[in-house]
Design a protein around this motif. Structure first.
Motif, PDB file in Angstrom:
ATOM      1  N   ARG A   1      -6.118   6.211   4.895  1.00  0.00           N
ATOM      2  CA  ARG A   1      -6.659   6.382   3.542  1.00  0.00           C
ATOM      3  C   ARG A   1      -6.633   7.854   3.145  1.00  0.00           C
ATOM      4  O   ARG A   1      -6.222   8.195   2.032  1.00  0.00           O
ATOM      5  CB  ARG A   1      -8.079   5.825   3.466  1.00  0.00           C
TER       6      ARG A   1
ATOM      7  N   HIS B   1     -10.626   5.626  -7.533  1.00  0.00           N
ATOM      8  CA  HIS B   1     -11.772   5.260  -6.703  1.00  0.00           C
ATOM      9  C   HIS B   1     -11.336   5.236  -5.241  1.00  0.00           C
ATOM     10  O   HIS B   1     -10.304   4.694  -4.895  1.00  0.00           O
ATOM     11  CB  HIS B   1     -12.291   3.876  -7.119  1.00  0.00           C
ATOM     12  N   GLY B   2     -12.115   5.838  -4.386  1.00  0.00           N
ATOM     13  CA  GLY B   2     -11.794   5.915  -2.964  1.00  0.00           C
ATOM     14  C   GLY B   2     -11.166   7.233  -2.562  1.00  0.00           C
ATOM     15  O   GLY B   2     -11.130   7.560  -1.389  1.00  0.00           O
ATOM     16  N   CYS B   3     -10.654   7.969  -3.538  1.00  0.00           N
ATOM     17  CA  CYS B   3     -10.054   9.277  -3.259  1.00  0.00           C
ATOM     18  C   CYS B   3     -10.842  10.400  -3.920  1.00  0.00           C
ATOM     19  O   CYS B   3     -10.431  11.550  -3.863  1.00  0.00           O
ATOM     20  CB  CYS B   3      -8.605   9.318  -3.756  1.00  0.00           C
TER      21      CYS B   3
ATOM     22  N   TRP C   1       0.833  -1.198   0.000  1.00  0.00           N
ATOM     23  CA  TRP C   1       0.000   0.000   0.000  1.00  0.00           C
ATOM     24  C   TRP C   1       0.872   1.253   0.000  1.00  0.00           C
ATOM     25  O   TRP C   1       0.619   2.185  -0.754  1.00  0.00           O
ATOM     26  CB  TRP C   1      -0.928   0.002   1.217  1.00  0.00           C
TER      27      TRP C   1
ATOM     28  N   CYS D   1      -4.517   9.479   0.082  1.00  0.00           N
ATOM     29  CA  CYS D   1      -5.156  10.257  -0.986  1.00  0.00           C
ATOM     30  C   CYS D   1      -4.506  11.622  -1.124  1.00  0.00           C
ATOM     31  O   CYS D   1      -4.265  12.080  -2.247  1.00  0.00           O
ATOM     32  CB  CYS D   1      -6.653  10.399  -0.716  1.00  0.00           C
TER      33      CYS D   1
ATOM     34  N   ILE E   1      -5.512   0.512  -5.334  1.00  0.00           N
ATOM     35  CA  ILE E   1      -6.827   1.090  -5.042  1.00  0.00           C
ATOM     36  C   ILE E   1      -7.578   0.211  -4.048  1.00  0.00           C
ATOM     37  O   ILE E   1      -8.186   0.707  -3.096  1.00  0.00           O
ATOM     38  CB  ILE E   1      -7.636   1.278  -6.337  1.00  0.00           C
ATOM     39  N   ALA E   2      -7.506  -1.096  -4.245  1.00  0.00           N
ATOM     40  CA  ALA E   2      -8.191  -2.018  -3.330  1.00  0.00           C
ATOM     41  C   ALA E   2      -7.583  -1.941  -1.928  1.00  0.00           C
ATOM     42  O   ALA E   2      -8.318  -1.886  -0.933  1.00  0.00           O
ATOM     43  CB  ALA E   2      -8.117  -3.441  -3.867  1.00  0.00           C
TER      44      ALA E   2
ATOM     45  N   ASN F   1      -5.957   0.546  -0.619  1.00  0.00           N
ATOM     46  CA  ASN F   1      -6.290   1.850  -0.043  1.00  0.00           C
ATOM     47  C   ASN F   1      -7.721   1.845   0.503  1.00  0.00           C
ATOM     48  O   ASN F   1      -7.993   2.474   1.522  1.00  0.00           O
ATOM     49  CB  ASN F   1      -6.123   2.951  -1.092  1.00  0.00           C
ATOM     50  N   GLY F   2      -8.607   1.133  -0.140  1.00  0.00           N
ATOM     51  CA  GLY F   2      -9.981   1.046   0.336  1.00  0.00           C
ATOM     52  C   GLY F   2     -10.119   0.307   1.657  1.00  0.00           C
ATOM     53  O   GLY F   2     -11.064   0.549   2.409  1.00  0.00           O
ATOM     54  N   TYR F   3      -9.176  -0.592   1.948  1.00  0.00           N
ATOM     55  CA  TYR F   3      -9.225  -1.354   3.201  1.00  0.00           C
ATOM     56  C   TYR F   3      -8.538  -0.638   4.365  1.00  0.00           C
ATOM     57  O   TYR F   3      -8.663  -1.067   5.511  1.00  0.00           O
ATOM     58  CB  TYR F   3      -8.578  -2.734   3.026  1.00  0.00           C
TER      59      TYR F   3
END
Length: 79
Positions: A50, A68-70, A23, A54, A39-40, A42-44
């Motif tokens: 996170r 995605h996620g940011c 990460w 970002c 991305i995955a 970072n989502g966890y």
């Protein structure tokens, strides 16, 4: 019993270091903000990590769409 507990702790720390390192490499050293694995991961991450990730990527990838996620509510602005 003590050997099993030690094995579980060592495996847990090793797995956390592996995923945490991957990460961090995505956030701080990646060539693109659109890496699917990054991305995955970072989502966890917990919200403070996170958000830090970002913001770090936002400073590195100026002028690019956020992954995605940011993304903000409009999907085009960074958090």
């Amino acid at each position: 019993m003590q050997k099993i507990l030690r094995l579980i702790i060592v495996l847990s720390v090793g797995i956390a270091m592996m995923f945490g390192g991957r990460w961090y490499a995505y956030v701080a050293l990646g060539d693109s903000p659109y890496d699917e694995v990054g991305i995955a991961l970072n989502g966890y991450m917990p919200a403070p990590l996170r958000n830090w990730g970002c913001h770090k990527m936002q400073t590195r990838f100026v002028g690019q769409m956020p992954p995605h996620g940011c993304a903000g509510p409009d999907g085009r602005s960074w958090l």
